[in-house]
Design a protein around this motif. Structure first.
Motif, PDB file in Angstrom:
ATOM      1  N   ASP A  47       0.830  -1.201   0.000  1.00 27.28           N
ATOM      2  CA  ASP A  47       0.000   0.000   0.000  1.00 27.28           C
ATOM      3  C   ASP A  47       0.871   1.259   0.000  1.00 27.28           C
ATOM      4  N   THR A  48       0.541   2.191  -0.862  1.00 28.71           N
ATOM      5  CA  THR A  48       1.339   3.411  -1.030  1.00 28.71           C
ATOM      6  C   THR A  48       0.734   4.612  -0.326  1.00 28.71           C
ATOM      7  N   LEU A  49      -0.583   4.772  -0.447  1.00 31.56           N
ATOM      8  CA  LEU A  49      -1.243   5.927   0.155  1.00 31.56           C
ATOM      9  C   LEU A  49      -2.718   5.620   0.343  1.00 31.56           C
ATOM     10  N   HIS A  50      -3.374   6.441   1.151  1.00 29.01           N
ATOM     11  CA  HIS A  50      -4.809   6.329   1.377  1.00 29.01           C
ATOM     12  C   HIS A  50      -5.466   7.460   0.598  1.00 29.01           C
ATOM     13  N   LEU A  51      -6.270   7.087  -0.401  1.00 28.28           N
ATOM     14  CA  LEU A  51      -6.968   8.077  -1.212  1.00 28.28           C
ATOM     15  C   LEU A  51      -8.392   8.242  -0.715  1.00 28.28           C
ATOM     16  N   MET A  52      -8.861   9.484  -0.705  1.00 29.40           N
ATOM     17  CA  MET A  52     -10.199   9.801  -0.229  1.00 29.40           C
ATOM     18  C   MET A  52     -10.906  10.689  -1.239  1.00 29.40           C
ATOM     19  N   ALA A  53     -12.108  10.292  -1.611  1.00 30.15           N
ATOM     20  CA  ALA A  53     -12.939  11.100  -2.505  1.00 30.15           C
ATOM     21  C   ALA A  53     -14.136  11.622  -1.719  1.00 30.15           C
ATOM     22  N   SER A  54     -14.313  12.924  -1.740  1.00 30.75           N
ATOM     23  CA  SER A  54     -15.503  13.537  -1.163  1.00 30.75           C
ATOM     24  C   SER A  54     -16.452  13.889  -2.306  1.00 30.75           C
TER      25      SER A  54
END
Length: 354
Positions: A93-100
């Motif tokens: 895992d590289t990063l935590h992506l979040m879509a609002s």
């Protein structure tokens, strides 16, 4: 010493104690296994650490406003029925992506049943694709997110696919959000930028009942529920169950809400930050002088530009002295970040009176 320098010097998998940099994770990865509060209450609580975030961009796609933000990969807790499951950070895992996602006209946050997925491409080739979980975070509020794997530093394109919804919609939302849309973001992944995301250890405050205040970033909506004074109808009161807040209302002329007579609705929200609490099964029984007018009927999950996400039901005209009994048969089916994972599961029945 900067956080990114500490991470580079010590390595991602073997951080030594770095007081003043990362607050001391004692040879743990900064994100693989952060501290977790012991003896957590069955309520909303302050987590052991908080993680900041940064933004890759904000745009519109059809009726939707969409923002893409990121942080360290981190654990989260998914919900299936009444079961809670921890999702741990995987080695790649590289990063935590979040879509609002929100209504571009009103700014109303949209917890959609149709779901959101994120594709990541590099030079036109698919690198990673995951369904983004609907999530609840003390800082981000209602959003969609997951951990993603990238192929090193460099330029990428993220495609946030937002599906149309089958949720009941009222007012100006009645015929909106029916079609799927895609929001596209070009971004550069730079480990220096990721390592500079702020991590804060809460120390003695960790585990106390409470919540971190929502973040403010480019006026991005977080899903804070409307103020009680701004909601339509007669307020029948507020009760707490499962550590959630339930405000019950009745609108006598419910035509705008597809009701022939009255409209009964409940605004459910988290304590402290008062985010809307979606994807729950809520049932109502209405009685008058010992006679049952509504017998254990499920309230509809509904989107409205003024009431926001709520639970509603058309009913006969409610009179003074009528009682409304509410019960939760399905806890909110939304994933949670630390601080929310122990709340909103065990609900006591509630009773309101007109």
């Amino acid at each position: 010493m900067k956080r990114r320098d500490a991470l580079k010097t010590l390595g991602l998998g073997a951080l030594a104690t770095t007081a003043g940099c990362l607050g001391g994770f004692e040879r743990q990865s900064a994100w693989r296994d952060p501290p977790l509060v012991e003896n957590r209450p069955t309520a909303v609580y302050l987590p052991a650490i908080t993680e900041g975030m940064k933004m890759y961009g904000m745009t519109t796609a059809g009726s939707y406003g969409v923002a893409l933000t990121y942080s360290y990969p981190h654990r989260f807790w998914s919900v299936a029925g009444g079961e809670l499951q921890k999702t741990v950070v995987e080695a790649d895992d590289t990063l935590h992506l979040m879509a609002s996602v929100w209504d571009a006209e009103t700014g109303t946050i949209l917890p959609l049943d149709s779901g959101v997925s994120i594709e990541i491409l590099q030079d036109g080739s698919l690198v990673s694709e995951e369904v983004a979980y609907p999530m609840l975070s003390q800082q981000m509020g209602v959003h969609y997110g997951s951990n993603y794997e990238l192929d090193g530093e460099g330029d990428y394109e993220a495609r946030v696919q937002v599906g149309g919804t089958t949720l009941h919609r009222t007012g100006s939302f009645a015929e909106r959000f029916e079609t799927a849309e895609t929001a596209t973001f070009s971004f550069e992944f730079d480990t220096d930028e990721l390592y500079d995301v702020e991590l804060t250890r809460l120390g003695d405050r960790a585990g106390q009942r409470g919540a971190i205040s929502p973040m403010e970033m480019m006026n991005m909506p977080t899903g804070v529920a409307p103020a009680i004074s701004d909601l339509s109808g007669t307020h029948l009161g507020r009760q707490t169950s499962g550590d959630a807040l339930f405000d019950c209302f009745v609108v006598d002329d419910g035509a705008r809400f597809d009701a022939d007579e009255s409209y009964l609705y409940v605004s459910a929200r988290t304590p402290h930050n008062e985010f809307v609490l979606p994807m729950m099964g809520l049932r109502a029984t209405v009685e008058r002088d010992g006679e049952t007018l509504v017998d254990d009927v499920q309230l509809r999950r509904t989107l409205d530009p003024d009431l926001s996400y709520h639970y509603g039901l058309p009913v006969e005209s409610l009179e003074s002295g009528d009682t409304i009994d509410l019960s939760v048969d399905v806890p909110p089916q939304i994933a949670r970040h630390d601080g929310y994972e122990t709340a909103f599961f065990e609900f006591e029945p509630m009773s309101f009176e007109r």
